[in-house]
Motif scaffolding. Structure first.
Motif, short mmCIF file in Angstrom:
data_model
loop_
_atom_site.label_atom_id
_atom_site.label_comp_id
_atom_site.label_asym_id
_atom_site.label_seq_id
_atom_site.Cartn_x
_atom_site.Cartn_y
_atom_site.Cartn_z
N THR A 100 -0.84 11.58 2.64
CA THR A 100 -2.27 11.26 2.65
C THR A 100 -2.68 10.82 4.06
O THR A 100 -1.84 10.38 4.85
CB THR A 100 -2.58 10.09 1.69
OG1 THR A 100 -1.90 8.92 2.19
CG2 THR A 100 -2.12 10.37 0.28
N ARG A 150 5.59 9.50 0.83
CA ARG A 150 6.42 10.48 1.57
C ARG A 150 7.23 9.84 2.68
O ARG A 150 7.93 10.55 3.41
CB ARG A 150 5.52 11.58 2.15
CG ARG A 150 5.69 12.93 1.51
CD ARG A 150 5.37 12.95 0.06
NE ARG A 150 5.78 14.23 -0.54
CZ ARG A 150 5.54 14.58 -1.79
NH1 ARG A 150 4.91 13.77 -2.59
NH2 ARG A 150 5.96 15.75 -2.26
N SER A 151 7.12 8.53 2.86
CA SER A 151 8.03 7.89 3.82
C SER A 151 9.42 7.90 3.21
O SER A 151 9.58 7.64 2.01
CB SER A 151 7.56 6.46 4.11
OG SER A 151 6.33 6.51 4.79
N GLY A 183 0.61 5.68 -0.05
CA GLY A 183 -0.16 6.93 -0.08
C GLY A 183 0.55 7.86 -1.04
O GLY A 183 0.64 7.61 -2.24
N TYR A 186 11.48 4.65 14.05
CA TYR A 186 10.24 5.06 13.38
C TYR A 186 10.29 4.62 11.91
O TYR A 186 11.14 5.06 11.15
CB TYR A 186 10.13 6.59 13.49
CG TYR A 186 8.89 7.20 12.92
CD1 TYR A 186 7.70 6.49 12.80
CD2 TYR A 186 8.89 8.54 12.54
CE1 TYR A 186 6.56 7.09 12.30
CE2 TYR A 186 7.76 9.15 12.04
CZ TYR A 186 6.59 8.41 11.92
OH TYR A 186 5.47 9.01 11.43
N LEU A 214 0.85 -1.19 0.00
CA LEU A 214 0.00 0.00 0.00
C LEU A 214 0.88 1.24 0.00
O LEU A 214 1.93 1.27 0.65
CB LEU A 214 -0.91 0.01 1.23
CG LEU A 214 -1.82 -1.23 1.35
CD1 LEU A 214 -2.65 -1.13 2.63
CD2 LEU A 214 -2.72 -1.36 0.13
C1 FAD Z 1 9.87 16.36 4.29
C2 FAD Z 1 9.19 15.37 5.20
C3 FAD Z 1 8.90 15.71 6.51
C4 FAD Z 1 8.27 14.79 7.37
N1 FAD Z 1 7.98 15.16 8.64
C5 FAD Z 1 7.41 14.28 9.48
C6 FAD Z 1 7.08 14.64 10.81
O1 FAD Z 1 7.30 15.77 11.22
N2 FAD Z 1 6.49 13.71 11.61
C7 FAD Z 1 6.20 12.44 11.15
O2 FAD Z 1 5.68 11.65 11.92
N3 FAD Z 1 6.48 12.08 9.88
C8 FAD Z 1 7.07 12.97 9.05
N4 FAD Z 1 7.33 12.61 7.76
C9 FAD Z 1 6.98 11.25 7.32
C10 FAD Z 1 5.57 11.17 6.72
O3 FAD Z 1 4.66 11.95 7.42
C11 FAD Z 1 5.10 9.72 6.80
O4 FAD Z 1 6.03 8.90 6.14
C12 FAD Z 1 3.71 9.46 6.23
O5 FAD Z 1 3.36 8.14 6.53
C13 FAD Z 1 3.68 9.68 4.73
O6 FAD Z 1 2.38 9.50 4.25
P1 FAD Z 1 2.12 9.03 2.75
O7 FAD Z 1 0.72 9.32 2.38
O8 FAD Z 1 3.18 9.58 1.87
O9 FAD Z 1 2.28 7.45 2.91
P2 FAD Z 1 3.37 6.45 2.34
O10 FAD Z 1 4.71 6.93 2.72
O11 FAD Z 1 3.11 6.19 0.92
O12 FAD Z 1 2.99 5.16 3.20
C14 FAD Z 1 3.21 5.13 4.58
C15 FAD Z 1 2.77 3.80 5.17
O13 FAD Z 1 1.36 3.73 5.24
C16 FAD Z 1 0.86 2.60 4.50
N5 FAD Z 1 -0.37 3.07 3.87
C17 FAD Z 1 -0.52 4.04 2.95
N6 FAD Z 1 -1.81 4.25 2.69
C18 FAD Z 1 -2.51 3.38 3.45
C19 FAD Z 1 -3.91 3.11 3.64
N7 FAD Z 1 -4.87 3.78 2.99
N8 FAD Z 1 -4.26 2.13 4.51
C20 FAD Z 1 -3.32 1.43 5.20
N9 FAD Z 1 -2.00 1.67 5.09
C21 FAD Z 1 -1.60 2.63 4.22
C22 FAD Z 1 1.98 2.23 3.55
O14 FAD Z 1 1.96 0.86 3.22
C23 FAD Z 1 3.21 2.59 4.36
O15 FAD Z 1 3.56 1.56 5.24
C24 FAD Z 1 7.94 13.50 6.88
C25 FAD Z 1 8.21 13.16 5.56
C26 FAD Z 1 8.83 14.09 4.72
C27 FAD Z 1 9.11 13.71 3.29
#
Ligand code: FAD
Length: 472
Positions: A122, A58-59, A55, A426, A53
């Motif tokens: 997301t 952004r991880s 989103g 984390y 999965l």
């Molecule tokens: C510049 C930057 C700054 C950041 N700052 C912070 C911060 O201050 N604090 C913090 O905690 N994080 C921070 N992050 C990390 C970010 O918030 C997390 O990685 C977040 O999970 C990204 O969300 P995404 O939608 O991109 O999910 P993804 O990175 O695509 O996925 C994250 C996880 O969620 C799972 N997933 C995705 N969608 C679903 C769904 N609908 N149902 C079940 N599982 C799902 C995926 O399999 C994966 O394991 C930062 C990242 C960046 C790039």
């Protein structure tokens, strides 16, 4: 979706973790409805593929990568389903971003209770990781503000999970990094605000001990607190830092809340210094993205804050919260190898000593992180939690072909310091953790509970990611 047992080659896309240091091509599906989502699960079963999965991707590392298998990207399931401006409760599909949410609610006097340093994740992804903000010590992670969610388990079971009605599942599913199923809708409560601005104060400290002292003094009076550390400073200057404290404005303090609560007031400026288009700013950063350049950048940042007479200001929520979005594509300045972030969470009793040791080790192998961010945390009830009653330090490292092996070795040493100090990690930031370290910080009991839930919701082990292959 497709009839054939072979996945269509045109779906094969090269994907990367956000840091760009790890990547894997995958068959990408972007369903826009719950029906299409179920069809992709059927396709995976029919073709014997696993699913990852994703989103907004952004991880930093490999959490949403799945090599040569199916990746379901949920960004098209992005409708806001319900909003009540009286209670502040919003219900969204999983692909709705933090940005969509704040833009939608701010004119009604609300702000998301927890946000990451970027507005593009997301809601499904932020629940997948259970993100924290610069207010973790007072607000907890995002999961604490969720009232309920609907969930499609990999087994096909559909569930409605409430915080009060199913606490066990609620606290286990949030933060389960996409291993049990898909969050298909999320209901959460927004924070009431009385201005679009925050009161921001700036403090500097000449060393690490001083930074801890500032935190001790400021925490009781802060809504948000974040520290930036000059990771190049050594000796008695080691850990010198700039701290930003931000507080919500009380009702009646902002003379023109209707203006400051407009979405446009929150928009980050298009240019830096009034004339450099932000979109090309990363090109100017590129010559500095090396040890010499970033030593200079860190030095300049520390001294400009220290000597600046401006120690207090009003700043829009978005400008304070999403500092990292100010320079779009800044990660490109790190070059082809990208970057990794190492973030450790250490109990308050051992944090100062452990972070001192981490900086010292990095400097001893001439690999100082270019960005170091410091936060205060509080423990929470989530099964796979990364939080502690203590502090976190996030360290950004440039990755090159030449330094890669050495950097991975360095993170092993940083892991050990973290484990010895009773710390945690984390998965949103991780790209290098080992299975042993993962077991050690989570403990056998937690992992056994996680495994039992995995068996219940994903008996055929359909949900897999590069991260889960590495750690589970
Ligand atoms: C510049 C930057 C700054 C950041 N700052 C912070 C911060 O201050 N604090 C913090 O905690 N994080 C921070 N992050 C990390 C970010 O918030 C997390 O990685 C977040 O999970 C990204 O969300 P995404 O939608 O991109 O999910 P993804 O990175 O695509 O996925 C994250 C996880 O969620 C799972 N997933 C995705 N969608 C679903 C769904 N609908 N149902 C079940 N599982 C799902 C995926 O399999 C994966 O394991 C930062 C990242 C960046 C790039």
């Amino acid at each position: 979706m497709e009839e054939s047992f072979v996945l269509p080659i045109e779906r094969l896309e090269p994907l990367k973790g956000w840091g760009g240091a790890v990547g894997a091509a995958a068959y990408v599906y972007r369903p826009s409805t719950g029906g299409q989502l179920k069809e992709v699960f059927a396709t995976a079963r029919a073709t014997g593929r696993t699913i990852t999965l994703r989103g907004a991707g952004r991880s930093y590392g490999d959490a949403s990568l799945g090599r040569e298998n199916i990746v379901i990207e949920l960004t098209r399931m992005n409708r806001i389903l319900d909003w009540d401006p009286v209670s502040g409760i919003i219900t969204c599909e999983p692909g709705v971003t933090i940005e969509q949410v704040w833009r939608y609610v701010i004119e009604d006097g609300y702000w998301p209770p927890v946000v990451s340093g970027t507005m593009y994740p997301t809601l499904g992804g932020v629940l997948g990781m259970n993100i924290h903000g610069k207010n973790n010590f007072v607000a907890g992670p995002i999961g604490e503000h969720v009232c309920a969610f609907t969930f499609l388990a990999a087994s096909g079971e559909e569930l409605s999970v409430g915080r009060e009605t199913d606490p066990d599942l609620f606290y286990s599913m949030i933060g389960s990094f996409g291993m049990f199923g898909v969050f298909t809708s999320i209901k959460m409560k927004m924070k009431k605000v009385y201005s679009g601005d925050l009161d921001v104060k700036v403090y500097t400290s000449d060393n690490l001990h001083g930074l801890f002292k500032i935190y001790e003094e400021r925490i009781p009076e802060s809504d948000y607190l974040v520290g930036w550390i000059d990771a190049f400073a050594s000796g008695d200057k080691l850990g010198r830092a700039v701290v930003h404290q931000a507080n919500y404005l009380k009702p009646g303090v902002d003379p023109t809340p209707k203006q400051s609560l407009r979405a446009a007031h929150q928009d980050l400026p298009d240019t830096l210094f009034g004339f450099i288009p932000k979109s090309i700013m990363w090109i100017f950063l590129r010559p500095f993205t090396n040890n010499v350049g970033f030593k200079l950048v860190n030095w300049a940042k520390f001294w400009s804050s220290k000597i600046s007479p401006k120690k207090q200001m009003r700043q829009a929520h978005a400008a304070f919260a999403f500092l990292l979005d100010y320079v779009p594509n800044w990660k490109k300045s790190y070059g082809k190898g990208g970057l990794i972030q190492f973030q450790s969470f250490i109990p308050k009793e051992s944090a100062e000593e452990a972070f001192r040791a981490q900086f010292t080790v990095c400097q001893s192998v001439n690999m100082p992180p270019y960005l170091a961010v410091f936060k205060r945390h509080r423990p929470d009830k989530f099964l796979m939690t990364h939080a502690v009653d203590g502090f976190s330090l996030a360290l950004d490292f440039k990755v090159t072909r030449k330094n890669r092996a050495k950097l991975w070795k360095l993170t092993e040493r940083l892991n050990q310091i973290t484990l010895d100090a009773g710390g945690r990690f984390y998965m949103a930031k991780d790209a290098t953790l080992t299975r042993e370290a993962f077991r050690q910080y989570l403990g056998e009991e937690t992992l056994a509970k996680f495994a039992a839930l995995k068996k219940r919701f994903d008996p055929d082990n359909v949900l897999v990611s590069e991260l889960s292959k590495r750690l589970l």
